[in-house]
Design a protein around this motif. Structure first.
Motif, PDB file in Angstrom:
ATOM      1  N   LEU A  52      36.422  71.656  19.412  1.00 43.18           N
ATOM      2  CA  LEU A  52      36.261  70.306  19.968  1.00 43.18           C
ATOM      3  C   LEU A  52      35.362  69.470  19.076  1.00 43.18           C
ATOM      4  CD1 LEU A  52      35.604  71.039  23.762  1.00 43.18           C
ATOM      5  CD2 LEU A  52      37.722  70.183  22.732  1.00 43.18           C
ATOM      6  N   PRO A  53      35.554  68.155  19.109  1.00 40.22           N
ATOM      7  CA  PRO A  53      34.588  67.278  18.431  1.00 40.22           C
ATOM      8  C   PRO A  53      33.201  67.475  19.049  1.00 40.22           C
ATOM      9  CG  PRO A  53      36.573  66.054  19.004  1.00 40.22           C
ATOM     10  CD  PRO A  53      36.687  67.405  19.661  1.00 40.22           C
ATOM     11  N   GLU A  54      32.185  67.241  18.251  1.00 39.05           N
ATOM     12  CA  GLU A  54      30.810  67.559  18.661  1.00 39.05           C
ATOM     13  C   GLU A  54      30.417  66.907  19.988  1.00 39.05           C
ATOM     14  OE1 GLU A  54      26.255  66.972  17.085  1.00 39.05           O
ATOM     15  OE2 GLU A  54      27.875  66.905  15.633  1.00 39.05           O
ATOM     16  N   ARG A  55      30.703  65.634  20.165  1.00 43.17           N
ATOM     17  CA  ARG A  55      30.292  64.957  21.407  1.00 43.17           C
ATOM     18  C   ARG A  55      31.021  65.518  22.623  1.00 43.17           C
ATOM     19  NH1 ARG A  55      29.431  58.586  19.928  1.00 43.17           N
ATOM     20  NH2 ARG A  55      27.604  58.944  18.634  1.00 43.17           N
ATOM     21  N   GLN A  56      32.301  65.803  22.469  1.00 44.32           N
ATOM     22  CA  GLN A  56      33.039  66.388  23.586  1.00 44.32           C
ATOM     23  C   GLN A  56      32.499  67.778  23.915  1.00 44.32           C
ATOM     24  OE1 GLN A  56      37.273  66.360  22.910  1.00 44.32           O
ATOM     25  NE2 GLN A  56      37.288  64.159  22.423  1.00 44.32           N
ATOM     26  N   ARG A  57      32.246  68.553  22.887  1.00 39.20           N
ATOM     27  CA  ARG A  57      31.709  69.907  23.095  1.00 39.20           C
ATOM     28  C   ARG A  57      30.363  69.836  23.805  1.00 39.20           C
ATOM     29  NH1 ARG A  57      32.241  71.850  18.204  1.00 39.20           N
ATOM     30  NH2 ARG A  57      30.228  71.148  17.454  1.00 39.20           N
ATOM     31  N   ARG A  58      29.484  68.929  23.342  1.00 40.31           N
ATOM     32  CA  ARG A  58      28.161  68.796  23.963  1.00 40.31           C
ATOM     33  C   ARG A  58      28.302  68.363  25.421  1.00 40.31           C
ATOM     34  NH1 ARG A  58      25.531  66.347  19.959  1.00 40.31           N
ATOM     35  NH2 ARG A  58      26.141  64.262  20.596  1.00 40.31           N
ATOM     36  N   ALA A  59      29.205  67.443  25.706  1.00 34.93           N
ATOM     37  CA  ALA A  59      29.402  66.982  27.076  1.00 34.93           C
ATOM     38  C   ALA A  59      29.893  68.124  27.971  1.00 34.93           C
ATOM     39  CB  ALA A  59      30.394  65.816  27.109  1.00 34.93           C
ATOM     40  N   VAL A  60      30.835  68.922  27.478  1.00 31.59           N
ATOM     41  CA  VAL A  60      31.350  70.050  28.263  1.00 31.59           C
ATOM     42  C   VAL A  60      30.246  71.066  28.531  1.00 31.59           C
ATOM     43  CG1 VAL A  60      32.897  72.056  28.159  1.00 31.59           C
ATOM     44  CG2 VAL A  60      33.749  69.796  27.559  1.00 31.59           C
ATOM     45  N   VAL A  61      29.476  71.375  27.510  1.00 32.55           N
ATOM     46  CA  VAL A  61      28.406  72.360  27.680  1.00 32.55           C
ATOM     47  C   VAL A  61      27.360  71.843  28.660  1.00 32.55           C
ATOM     48  CG1 VAL A  61      26.504  73.531  26.496  1.00 32.55           C
ATOM     49  CG2 VAL A  61      28.786  73.494  25.475  1.00 32.55           C
ATOM     50  N   LEU A  62      26.959  70.601  28.501  1.00 35.34           N
ATOM     51  CA  LEU A  62      25.960  70.049  29.428  1.00 35.34           C
ATOM     52  C   LEU A  62      26.493  70.008  30.857  1.00 35.34           C
ATOM     53  CD1 LEU A  62      24.516  67.130  27.263  1.00 35.34           C
ATOM     54  CD2 LEU A  62      23.357  69.246  27.908  1.00 35.34           C
ATOM     55  N   ARG A  63      27.757  69.642  31.020  1.00 38.03           N
ATOM     56  CA  ARG A  63      28.324  69.486  32.358  1.00 38.03           C
ATOM     57  C   ARG A  63      28.561  70.828  33.038  1.00 38.03           C
ATOM     58  NH1 ARG A  63      28.692  68.500  36.800  1.00 38.03           N
ATOM     59  NH2 ARG A  63      30.399  67.552  37.931  1.00 38.03           N
ATOM     60  N   TYR A  64      29.196  71.750  32.341  1.00 43.74           N
ATOM     61  CA  TYR A  64      29.652  72.978  32.996  1.00 43.74           C
ATOM     62  C   TYR A  64      28.729  74.177  32.797  1.00 43.74           C
ATOM     63  CZ  TYR A  64      33.722  70.129  33.695  1.00 43.74           C
ATOM     64  OH  TYR A  64      34.542  69.096  34.070  1.00 43.74           O
ATOM     65  N   ILE A  65      27.931  74.141  31.768  1.00 44.75           N
ATOM     66  CA  ILE A  65      26.983  75.231  31.559  1.00 44.75           C
ATOM     67  C   ILE A  65      25.585  74.789  31.978  1.00 44.75           C
ATOM     68  CG2 ILE A  65      25.985  76.854  29.891  1.00 44.75           C
ATOM     69  CD1 ILE A  65      29.017  77.201  30.379  1.00 44.75           C
ATOM     70  N   GLY A  66      25.198  73.590  31.561  1.00 46.32           N
ATOM     71  CA  GLY A  66      23.878  73.064  31.891  1.00 46.32           C
ATOM     72  C   GLY A  66      23.792  72.464  33.275  1.00 46.32           C
ATOM     73  N   ASP A  67      24.943  72.272  33.921  1.00 46.90           N
ATOM     74  CA  ASP A  67      25.007  71.744  35.283  1.00 46.90           C
ATOM     75  C   ASP A  67      24.421  70.329  35.395  1.00 46.90           C
ATOM     76  OD1 ASP A  67      26.103  72.212  37.758  1.00 46.90           O
ATOM     77  OD2 ASP A  67      24.226  72.958  38.620  1.00 46.90           O
ATOM     78  N   PHE A  68      24.592  69.523  34.334  1.00 42.81           N
ATOM     79  CA  PHE A  68      24.173  68.130  34.361  1.00 42.81           C
ATOM     80  C   PHE A  68      25.251  67.320  35.071  1.00 42.81           C
ATOM     81  CE2 PHE A  68      21.307  69.679  31.320  1.00 42.81           C
ATOM     82  CZ  PHE A  68      20.469  68.699  30.821  1.00 42.81           C
TER      83      PHE A  68
END
Length: 165
Positions: A109-125
C-alpha cells in the motif's frame, strides 16, 4: 627503554607457544589469544619484577593457566545455573499464513494508506483522531481507508469490509 625492548623480545619469543598450548586446552583460538594477551598484559604491568624472576615464562604460563581455569569455572557455573533455572517454555509458533499475507499486502500500500489502516485497525484510532494526527480532513482519511481496504481485498482475494465504527 631497555626494559620495554626486553619485554618486546620476551613477548615475541613466547606468545605463539603459549597461545598454542591454550588453544589445545580450550579448543577455541580466540579464547586462547584473549587469555595469552591478558597474561602478557599482566606481565607487562609488573615487568620490572617479572623480568627478574628465575623463570618469567613460567610465571606468564601460570597466570595464563589460572585465567583459563577461572574462565572455564565461570562458564561451567553459568551453564549449571542455566540448566537448573531453565524455563520449560513451549516453542513459539511462527506467524500464521494469513498474517504473513496481510503483512505483505500492507507493505504494497502507499505509505499514507498503510499508516491509516494501521492506526485505524491496529492502533484503534477513530477517523477524527487519524485526521487530526495526519493534519488532513476526515474525508481524506475515509478515502485512504476505502482505497486501502479495496486494494487489500483485491490482493487477498477477499471482499472489502465496510468501516463499522
Amino acid at each position: 627503554m631497555t626494559e620495554l625492548a626486553g619485554f618486546d623480545e620476551f613477548y615475541a619469543a613466547h606468545y605463539s607457544g603459549l597461545t598454542v598450548q591454550l588453544y589445545l586446552y580450550f579448543g577455541d583460538r580466540q579464547e586462547a589469544h584473549d587469555i595469552a594477551q591478558e597474561a602478557f598484559c599482566r606481565a607487562y604491568a609488573r615487568w620490572g619484577a617479572v623480568s627478574a624472576y628465575e623463570d618469567p615464562v613460567g610465571w606468564v604460563r601460570r597466570v595464563a593457566w589460572n585465567l583459563a581455569l577461572s574462565r572455564w569455572r565461570r562458564t561451567r557455573s553459568a551453564l549449571n545455573f542455566l540448566r537448573r533455572h531453565a524455563r520449560l517454555e513451549p516453542p513459539a509458533e511462527g506467524p500464521s499464513p494469513e498474517r504473513v499475507a496481510v503483512t505483505a499486502a500492507l507493505a504494497n500500500l502507499p505509505e499514507r494508506q498503510r499508516r491509516a489502516v494501521v492506526l485505524r485497525y491496529i492502533g484503534d484510532f477513530t477517523v477524527p483522531e487519524i485526521a487530526e494526527r495526519e493534519g488532513v480532513a476526515e474525508g481524506t482519511v475515509k478515502s485512504w481507508l476505502h482505497r486501502a481496504r479495496a486494494a487489500l481485498a483485491a490482493e487477498l482475494d477477499d471482499e472489502p469490509e465496510g468501516d463499522q465504527r
